[in-house]
Design a protein around this motif. Structure first.
Motif, PDB file in Angstrom:
ATOM      1  N   LEU A  49       0.855  -1.191   0.000  1.00  0.00           N
ATOM      2  CA  LEU A  49       0.000   0.000   0.000  1.00  0.00           C
ATOM      3  C   LEU A  49       0.886   1.234   0.000  1.00  0.00           C
ATOM      4  O   LEU A  49       1.854   1.334   0.761  1.00  0.00           O
ATOM      5  CB  LEU A  49      -0.921  -0.005   1.226  1.00  0.00           C
ATOM      6  CG  LEU A  49      -1.938   1.127   1.359  1.00  0.00           C
ATOM      7  CD1 LEU A  49      -3.209   0.619   2.037  1.00  0.00           C
ATOM      8  CD2 LEU A  49      -1.362   2.295   2.173  1.00  0.00           C
ATOM      9  N   ASN A  50       0.554   2.166  -0.891  1.00  0.00           N
ATOM     10  CA  ASN A  50       1.267   3.436  -0.971  1.00  0.00           C
ATOM     11  C   ASN A  50       0.245   4.567  -1.002  1.00  0.00           C
ATOM     12  O   ASN A  50      -0.638   4.586  -1.851  1.00  0.00           O
ATOM     13  CB  ASN A  50       2.154   3.493  -2.219  1.00  0.00           C
ATOM     14  CG  ASN A  50       2.871   4.821  -2.347  1.00  0.00           C
ATOM     15  OD1 ASN A  50       2.479   5.673  -3.135  1.00  0.00           O
ATOM     16  ND2 ASN A  50       3.926   5.007  -1.564  1.00  0.00           N
ATOM     17  N   SER A  51       0.372   5.477  -0.056  1.00  0.00           N
ATOM     18  CA  SER A  51      -0.571   6.586   0.058  1.00  0.00           C
ATOM     19  C   SER A  51      -0.110   7.758  -0.808  1.00  0.00           C
ATOM     20  O   SER A  51       1.076   8.112  -0.822  1.00  0.00           O
ATOM     21  CB  SER A  51      -0.694   7.034   1.517  1.00  0.00           C
ATOM     22  OG  SER A  51      -1.516   8.170   1.613  1.00  0.00           O
TER      23      SER A  51
ATOM     24  N   GLU B 290     -11.655  -5.630  -2.861  1.00  0.00           N
ATOM     25  CA  GLU B 290     -11.539  -4.425  -2.034  1.00  0.00           C
ATOM     26  C   GLU B 290     -11.063  -3.224  -2.849  1.00  0.00           C
ATOM     27  O   GLU B 290     -11.464  -2.093  -2.591  1.00  0.00           O
ATOM     28  CB  GLU B 290     -10.566  -4.689  -0.879  1.00  0.00           C
ATOM     29  CG  GLU B 290     -11.080  -5.709   0.127  1.00  0.00           C
ATOM     30  CD  GLU B 290     -10.057  -6.023   1.199  1.00  0.00           C
ATOM     31  OE1 GLU B 290      -8.944  -5.448   1.136  1.00  0.00           O
ATOM     32  OE2 GLU B 290     -10.359  -6.835   2.098  1.00  0.00           O
ATOM     33  N   PHE B 291     -10.212  -3.469  -3.838  1.00  0.00           N
ATOM     34  CA  PHE B 291      -9.683  -2.371  -4.646  1.00  0.00           C
ATOM     35  C   PHE B 291     -10.788  -1.690  -5.448  1.00  0.00           C
ATOM     36  O   PHE B 291     -10.788  -0.463  -5.618  1.00  0.00           O
ATOM     37  CB  PHE B 291      -8.596  -2.901  -5.589  1.00  0.00           C
ATOM     38  CG  PHE B 291      -7.874  -1.827  -6.342  1.00  0.00           C
ATOM     39  CD1 PHE B 291      -6.757  -1.218  -5.792  1.00  0.00           C
ATOM     40  CD2 PHE B 291      -8.306  -1.423  -7.603  1.00  0.00           C
ATOM     41  CE1 PHE B 291      -6.080  -0.219  -6.484  1.00  0.00           C
ATOM     42  CE2 PHE B 291      -7.632  -0.429  -8.300  1.00  0.00           C
ATOM     43  CZ  PHE B 291      -6.525   0.178  -7.735  1.00  0.00           C
ATOM     44  N   TRP B 292     -11.729  -2.489  -5.939  1.00  0.00           N
ATOM     45  CA  TRP B 292     -12.812  -1.938  -6.761  1.00  0.00           C
ATOM     46  C   TRP B 292     -14.116  -1.767  -5.985  1.00  0.00           C
ATOM     47  O   TRP B 292     -15.171  -1.585  -6.597  1.00  0.00           O
ATOM     48  CB  TRP B 292     -13.051  -2.835  -7.971  1.00  0.00           C
ATOM     49  CG  TRP B 292     -11.880  -2.900  -8.899  1.00  0.00           C
ATOM     50  CD1 TRP B 292     -11.012  -3.936  -9.068  1.00  0.00           C
ATOM     51  CD2 TRP B 292     -11.438  -1.873  -9.790  1.00  0.00           C
ATOM     52  NE1 TRP B 292     -10.065  -3.633  -9.998  1.00  0.00           N
ATOM     53  CE2 TRP B 292     -10.296  -2.374 -10.474  1.00  0.00           C
ATOM     54  CE3 TRP B 292     -11.900  -0.581 -10.087  1.00  0.00           C
ATOM     55  CZ2 TRP B 292      -9.613  -1.624 -11.421  1.00  0.00           C
ATOM     56  CZ3 TRP B 292     -11.210   0.153 -11.044  1.00  0.00           C
ATOM     57  CH2 TRP B 292     -10.081  -0.354 -11.694  1.00  0.00           C
TER      58      TRP B 292
ATOM     59  N   ILE C 127     -15.999   2.249  -0.699  1.00  0.00           N
ATOM     60  CA  ILE C 127     -14.832   2.873  -0.075  1.00  0.00           C
ATOM     61  C   ILE C 127     -14.522   4.176  -0.790  1.00  0.00           C
ATOM     62  O   ILE C 127     -14.448   4.210  -2.022  1.00  0.00           O
ATOM     63  CB  ILE C 127     -13.609   1.923  -0.150  1.00  0.00           C
ATOM     64  CG1 ILE C 127     -13.928   0.595   0.564  1.00  0.00           C
ATOM     65  CG2 ILE C 127     -12.384   2.581   0.467  1.00  0.00           C
ATOM     66  CD1 ILE C 127     -12.809  -0.417   0.469  1.00  0.00           C
ATOM     67  N   PRO C 128     -14.386   5.268  -0.060  1.00  0.00           N
ATOM     68  CA  PRO C 128     -14.085   6.562  -0.708  1.00  0.00           C
ATOM     69  C   PRO C 128     -12.798   6.505  -1.511  1.00  0.00           C
ATOM     70  O   PRO C 128     -11.868   5.760  -1.189  1.00  0.00           O
ATOM     71  CB  PRO C 128     -13.965   7.530   0.480  1.00  0.00           C
ATOM     72  CG  PRO C 128     -14.717   6.869   1.589  1.00  0.00           C
ATOM     73  CD  PRO C 128     -14.551   5.392   1.388  1.00  0.00           C
ATOM     74  N   ASP C 129     -12.736   7.313  -2.553  1.00  0.00           N
ATOM     75  CA  ASP C 129     -11.576   7.309  -3.439  1.00  0.00           C
ATOM     76  C   ASP C 129     -10.306   7.800  -2.746  1.00  0.00           C
ATOM     77  O   ASP C 129      -9.184   7.469  -3.174  1.00  0.00           O
ATOM     78  CB  ASP C 129     -11.846   8.175  -4.668  1.00  0.00           C
ATOM     79  CG  ASP C 129     -12.956   7.583  -5.540  1.00  0.00           C
ATOM     80  OD1 ASP C 129     -13.166   6.357  -5.459  1.00  0.00           O
ATOM     81  OD2 ASP C 129     -13.598   8.360  -6.281  1.00  0.00           O
TER      82      ASP C 129
END
Length: 218
Positions: free
Chosen positions: A36-38, A147-149, A153-155
């Protein structure tokens, strides 16, 4: 092919299976199943595995922490741990059993049926090891994609993506399946060679009958 002998196929299959087993073992403990990269902090990367959660920053480097409680883990992590344990156990047992079934190994020398049974048993165990490696990796990959799509979950929320361990797990599972399959091929080749040898011996030992006619080609 002349060089494609039963002995060679047996050893290649065992070598491929052992490589898959080692790769599966390494994958099991790698904390790189998901990454995961924010966008808010591009210098910070998170990694998640079956045993550890890690964070990497340029200032502090890589720091990992084991999960505090097994009971607090999600169902997919518990299932993945169990399947990977089965994979490593069956893979190790399968490689050992198949090794004693190889031509040239003194154990069971002169007992073709015993050698054949060991190769088949080893191939089945290695096949099970490959499938139980592919199953948890594919399960985690499926849940990661879902979960990715997920539109709920907010963008702005960072999403987990595939880590390097996912691909090494797929490679390990395929190597184990291919290695187990080649053991079955070696068994079939051994059966064919034994049948050919028996037919040749029978043709040499069988005497000509009184009804044998000598023919000449003019």
């Amino acid at each position: 092919m002349v060089f494609l002998t039963t002995k060679l196929v047996e050893r290649v299959s065992l070598f491929v299976s052992f490589g898959g087993l080692v790769t599966s073992f390494v994958t099991f403990f790698l904390p790189l199943w998901k990454t995961l990269n924010s966008d808010l902090n591009e210098m910070e990367n998170w990694y998640e595995g079956l045993w550890h959660m890690c964070i990497f920053t340029e200032e502090l480097g890589l720091h990992c922490k084991a999960y505090e409680s097994t009971l607090a883990l999600s169902a997919d992590k518990l299932a993945s741990r169990a399947l990977m344990f089965i994979s490593i156990g069956t893979g190790l047992l399968g490689v050992l059993v198949a090794f004693f079934g190889l031509e040239g190994v003194n154990v069971g020398a002169g007992h073709r049926r015993l050698k054949r049974a060991l190769l088949i048993t080893g191939g089945v165990l290695i096949w099970v090891s490959g499938l139980t490696t592919l199953a948890p990796v594919s399960l985690v990959a499926y849940l990661t994609v879902v979960e990715f799509w997920d539109e709920n979950i907010p963008d702005v929320v960072p999403r987990w993506e595939f880590g390097e361990a996912m691909f090494s797990g797929w490679i390990a599972g395929l190597l184990l399946v291919v290695g187990g399959s080649f053991l079955f091929v070696a068994v079939c080749m051994g059966d064919y060679e034994a049948e050919q040898a028996e037919d040749l011996a029978f043709s040499k030992e069988t005497p000509r009958t009184q009804y044998y006619l000598k023919t000449e080609v003019l």
